[in-house]
Motif scaffolding. Structure first.
Motif, mmCIF file in Angstrom:
data_model
loop_
_atom_site.group_PDB
_atom_site.id
_atom_site.type_symbol
_atom_site.label_atom_id
_atom_site.label_comp_id
_atom_site.label_asym_id
_atom_site.label_seq_id
_atom_site.Cartn_x
_atom_site.Cartn_y
_atom_site.Cartn_z
ATOM 1 N N SER A 127 7.333 -4.166 6.235
ATOM 2 C CA SER A 127 8.375 -3.210 5.861
ATOM 3 C C SER A 127 7.758 -1.870 5.490
ATOM 4 O O SER A 127 6.592 -1.779 5.086
ATOM 5 C CB SER A 127 9.201 -3.743 4.685
ATOM 6 N N LEU A 128 8.576 -0.838 5.633
ATOM 7 C CA LEU A 128 8.229 0.508 5.212
ATOM 8 C C LEU A 128 9.397 1.043 4.404
ATOM 9 O O LEU A 128 10.530 1.058 4.883
ATOM 10 C CB LEU A 128 7.970 1.414 6.417
ATOM 11 N N THR A 129 9.115 1.459 3.168
ATOM 12 C CA THR A 129 10.169 1.919 2.263
ATOM 13 C C THR A 129 9.916 3.355 1.849
ATOM 14 O O THR A 129 8.792 3.711 1.484
ATOM 15 C CB THR A 129 10.235 1.027 1.009
ATOM 16 N N LYS A 130 10.972 4.151 1.922
ATOM 17 C CA LYS A 130 10.936 5.521 1.409
ATOM 18 C C LYS A 130 11.807 5.558 0.154
ATOM 19 O O LYS A 130 13.012 5.352 0.210
ATOM 20 C CB LYS A 130 11.493 6.494 2.454
ATOM 21 N N CYS A 131 11.153 5.761 -0.996
ATOM 22 C CA CYS A 131 11.890 5.824 -2.249
ATOM 23 C C CYS A 131 12.737 7.092 -2.307
ATOM 24 O O CYS A 131 12.468 8.073 -1.611
ATOM 25 C CB CYS A 131 10.931 5.785 -3.435
ATOM 26 N N THR A 132 13.752 7.078 -3.138
ATOM 27 C CA THR A 132 14.649 8.220 -3.246
ATOM 28 C C THR A 132 13.877 9.476 -3.642
ATOM 29 O O THR A 132 13.101 9.480 -4.596
ATOM 30 C CB THR A 132 15.748 7.942 -4.281
ATOM 31 N N GLY A 133 14.081 10.529 -2.890
ATOM 32 C CA GLY A 133 13.411 11.795 -3.171
ATOM 33 C C GLY A 133 13.849 12.855 -2.184
ATOM 34 O O GLY A 133 14.370 12.545 -1.106
ATOM 35 N N ASN A 134 13.654 14.105 -2.550
ATOM 36 C CA ASN A 134 14.045 15.207 -1.680
ATOM 37 C C ASN A 134 13.120 15.291 -0.465
ATOM 38 O O ASN A 134 11.913 15.075 -0.570
ATOM 39 C CB ASN A 134 14.006 16.529 -2.441
ATOM 40 N N VAL A 135 13.713 15.606 0.667
ATOM 41 C CA VAL A 135 12.962 15.835 1.898
ATOM 42 C C VAL A 135 13.235 17.268 2.329
ATOM 43 O O VAL A 135 14.244 17.574 2.982
ATOM 44 C CB VAL A 135 13.372 14.834 2.998
ATOM 45 N N GLY A 136 12.360 18.152 1.925
ATOM 46 C CA GLY A 136 12.538 19.562 2.220
ATOM 47 C C GLY A 136 13.865 20.078 1.700
ATOM 48 O O GLY A 136 14.284 19.788 0.589
ATOM 49 N N ARG A 137 14.547 20.826 2.551
ATOM 50 C CA ARG A 137 15.842 21.377 2.183
ATOM 51 C C ARG A 137 17.001 20.469 2.571
ATOM 52 O O ARG A 137 18.176 20.815 2.407
ATOM 53 C CB ARG A 137 16.019 22.743 2.864
ATOM 54 N N MET A 138 16.657 19.270 3.103
ATOM 55 C CA MET A 138 17.714 18.358 3.553
ATOM 56 C C MET A 138 18.375 17.608 2.401
ATOM 57 O O MET A 138 19.464 17.076 2.555
ATOM 58 C CB MET A 138 17.150 17.358 4.567
ATOM 59 N N GLN A 178 0.835 -1.180 0.000
ATOM 60 C CA GLN A 178 0.000 0.000 0.000
ATOM 61 C C GLN A 178 0.882 1.246 0.000
ATOM 62 O O GLN A 178 1.797 1.376 0.822
ATOM 63 C CB GLN A 178 -0.908 0.031 1.240
ATOM 64 N N GLN A 179 0.591 2.160 -0.934
ATOM 65 C CA GLN A 179 1.295 3.434 -0.927
ATOM 66 C C GLN A 179 0.628 4.344 0.094
ATOM 67 O O GLN A 179 -0.576 4.613 0.031
ATOM 68 C CB GLN A 179 1.257 4.079 -2.309
ATOM 69 N N LEU A 180 1.407 4.809 1.064
ATOM 70 C CA LEU A 180 0.871 5.629 2.145
ATOM 71 C C LEU A 180 0.912 7.103 1.805
ATOM 72 O O LEU A 180 0.023 7.856 2.161
ATOM 73 C CB LEU A 180 1.655 5.371 3.434
ATOM 74 N N ALA A 181 1.968 7.525 1.150
ATOM 75 C CA ALA A 181 2.141 8.927 0.759
ATOM 76 C C ALA A 181 3.120 8.939 -0.394
ATOM 77 O O ALA A 181 3.611 7.887 -0.819
ATOM 78 C CB ALA A 181 2.638 9.764 1.931
ATOM 79 N N ASN A 182 3.398 10.104 -0.888
ATOM 80 C CA ASN A 182 4.313 10.222 -2.010
ATOM 81 C C ASN A 182 5.690 9.659 -1.647
ATOM 82 O O ASN A 182 6.388 10.187 -0.792
ATOM 83 C CB ASN A 182 4.443 11.686 -2.428
ATOM 84 N N GLY A 183 6.058 8.540 -2.291
ATOM 85 C CA GLY A 183 7.364 7.940 -2.049
ATOM 86 C C GLY A 183 7.412 6.957 -0.914
ATOM 87 O O GLY A 183 8.446 6.333 -0.686
ATOM 88 N N PHE A 184 6.326 6.764 -0.146
ATOM 89 C CA PHE A 184 6.298 5.828 0.970
ATOM 90 C C PHE A 184 5.438 4.613 0.610
ATOM 91 O O PHE A 184 4.293 4.770 0.182
ATOM 92 C CB PHE A 184 5.734 6.487 2.228
ATOM 93 N N VAL A 185 5.999 3.424 0.802
ATOM 94 C CA VAL A 185 5.270 2.189 0.510
ATOM 95 C C VAL A 185 5.360 1.253 1.711
ATOM 96 O O VAL A 185 6.458 0.992 2.226
ATOM 97 C CB VAL A 185 5.842 1.479 -0.738
ATOM 98 N N ALA A 186 4.213 0.766 2.168
ATOM 99 C CA ALA A 186 4.167 -0.208 3.256
ATOM 100 C C ALA A 186 3.853 -1.579 2.676
ATOM 101 O O ALA A 186 3.113 -1.703 1.693
ATOM 102 C CB ALA A 186 3.111 0.192 4.286
ATOM 103 N N GLU A 187 4.428 -2.594 3.295
ATOM 104 C CA GLU A 187 4.214 -3.967 2.814
ATOM 105 C C GLU A 187 4.025 -4.889 4.007
ATOM 106 O O GLU A 187 4.730 -4.796 5.010
ATOM 107 C CB GLU A 187 5.415 -4.419 1.984
ATOM 108 N N LEU A 188 3.048 -5.782 3.901
ATOM 109 C CA LEU A 188 2.771 -6.768 4.943
ATOM 110 C C LEU A 188 2.573 -8.111 4.262
ATOM 111 O O LEU A 188 1.797 -8.210 3.305
ATOM 112 C CB LEU A 188 1.525 -6.373 5.735
ATOM 113 N N GLY A 189 3.289 -9.117 4.742
ATOM 114 C CA GLY A 189 3.195 -10.399 4.056
ATOM 115 C C GLY A 189 3.379 -11.590 4.970
ATOM 116 O O GLY A 189 3.878 -11.472 6.102
#
Length: 372
Positions: free
Chosen positions: A117-128, A46-57
């Motif tokens: 699992s919880l995965t954050k795909c590569t992407g900008n996080v604010g100014r960080m 399930q995609q939770l937000a932009n770039g975040f994916v949760a998986e349960l198996g």
């Protein structure tokens, strides 16, 4: 292995293919079957937000007819005669066989696990700046009756599932986190020198996991019959299978960071060796037939582990894109956490229950690379 077919009804002993009294030999069952492995899984993402994916198996498997060692020539119940000796008419005191350890299809097991699992795909996080990470957790249980390359490599002939319990590699909990970050220092320090604020990368991988099982073995002098008529501690003449009795209401565990003195020996104990004893019947051969001790195989869980590895590098252009200098630093077990190897499990050993080894301490390494 090519060989001539033995005529039907021929006496084994008449061929002259006899072995010295008390011999113990190993061979492969010529009728081995192909083991079966059944695997099954169900996973939801399930995609939770932009770039975040949760998986349960759920993941599971069954293994059937795996290869393991078994004594194909046990003492027959209620006697002192081994099975093959009886069938061939061999005289135990002249040309009888001892244990005949065979490679056979006697191992079975199963594995069941919950994976999250919880995965954050590569992407900008604010100014960080760009970053990515994965956090995964596994809750699992693996059971079997033995493993040919593990702590329990031999199973009883009459009851191969005698020691069906936690598998040698059973690990109930495992949490892993990993990821990377390219710090956008040029955004945070806009007036800083570009050669310093650009070209940084940070990567990390860490894990926290529970321990794997510990089995207890008797001294090799016990339960290793080599003669054709020795019944051993179980009465069946099988080898390497005897275990101690648990003589306390619960097995006492210690913090291996703290030294303990037990029975006059000082060391980093993980469990109390005084919670176990060898039944006297194992030494004098008076145990009931089929008795292997009350300690259940793999019923102690070894020390857990926690580890964190980190690396970072800085790439600096010297002449545009044509000449670059990269500095890299890596730290393994960066927190220098003491990670204990399993304690000694050989019974009647002076170090029984003691942790005598650890995994690697903190290790640092640096490199400098010129690319052109």
């Amino acid at each position: 292995y090519p060989s001539e077919k033995t005529p039907k009804g021929a006496s084994f002993l008449s061929t002259g293919a006899t072995f010295p009294y008390g011999g113990s030999y190993t061979f492969v069952n010529p009728h081995l079957k192909t083991p079966q492995i059944y695997q099954y899984n169900l996973t939801v993402q399930q995609q939770l937000a932009n770039g975040f994916v949760a998986e349960l198996g759920y993941v599971g498997n069954l293994t059937r007819n795996e290869e393991i060692w078994v004594d194909e020539n046990p003492i027959m119940p209620g006697s002192t005669v081994r099975l093959v000796n009886s069938e061939t008419g061999a005289n135990p005191n002249v040309n009888g066989f001892g244990p005949l350890i065979s490679f056979d299809n006697k191992a079975n097991g199963n594995y069941n696990a919950l994976l999250a699992s919880l995965t954050k795909c590569t992407g900008n996080v604010g100014r960080m700046g760009p970053m990515f990470f994965t956090i995964s957790y596994t809750y699992s249980h693996m059971l079997d009756n033995g493993a040919r390359d593990g702590q329990s490599a031999v199973v009883p002939y009459y009851n191969p599932n005698q020691f069906y319990s936690n598998a040698d590699s059973d690990m109930r909990h495992r949490l892993v986190f990993s990821g990377g970050w390219t710090p956008a220092l040029d955004r945070l320090w806009e007036n800083g020198p570009k050669k310093f604020t650009q070209g940084w990368d940070l990567f990390y991988v860490g894990s926290i996991q529970s321990g794997t099982p510990i089995d207890l073995y008797l001294n090799p002098a016990i339960g290793y019959p080599a003669s054709s008529s020795s019944p051993g501690s179980s009465g069946y003449g099988d080898s390497e299978l005897g275990r101690p009795d648990v003589i306390s209401s619960g097995i006492q565990k210690f913090n291996p960071h703290v030294s303990q003195t037990i029975n006059g020996n000082t060391g980093n104990y993980y469990f109390n060796p005084n919670d176990f004893a060898i039944n006297p019947c194992m030494d004098n051969g008076t145990c009931p037939q089929g008795y292997y001790g009350t300690f259940q195989r793999n019923s102690i869980t070894g020390p857990g582990r926690a580890n964190l590895d980190i690396s970072f590098d800085k790439t600096t252009p010297i002449v545009g894109e044509r000449l670059k200098l990269t500095f890299r630093a890596e730290a393994f077990n960066v927190l220098n956490n003491a990670q204990f190897v399993k304690p000694s499990y050989r019974f009647r050993s002076s170090t029984l229950g003691q942790v005598t080894q650890t995994y690697d301490p903190r290790i640092l390494q640096l490199s400098l690379r010129l690319s052109f």
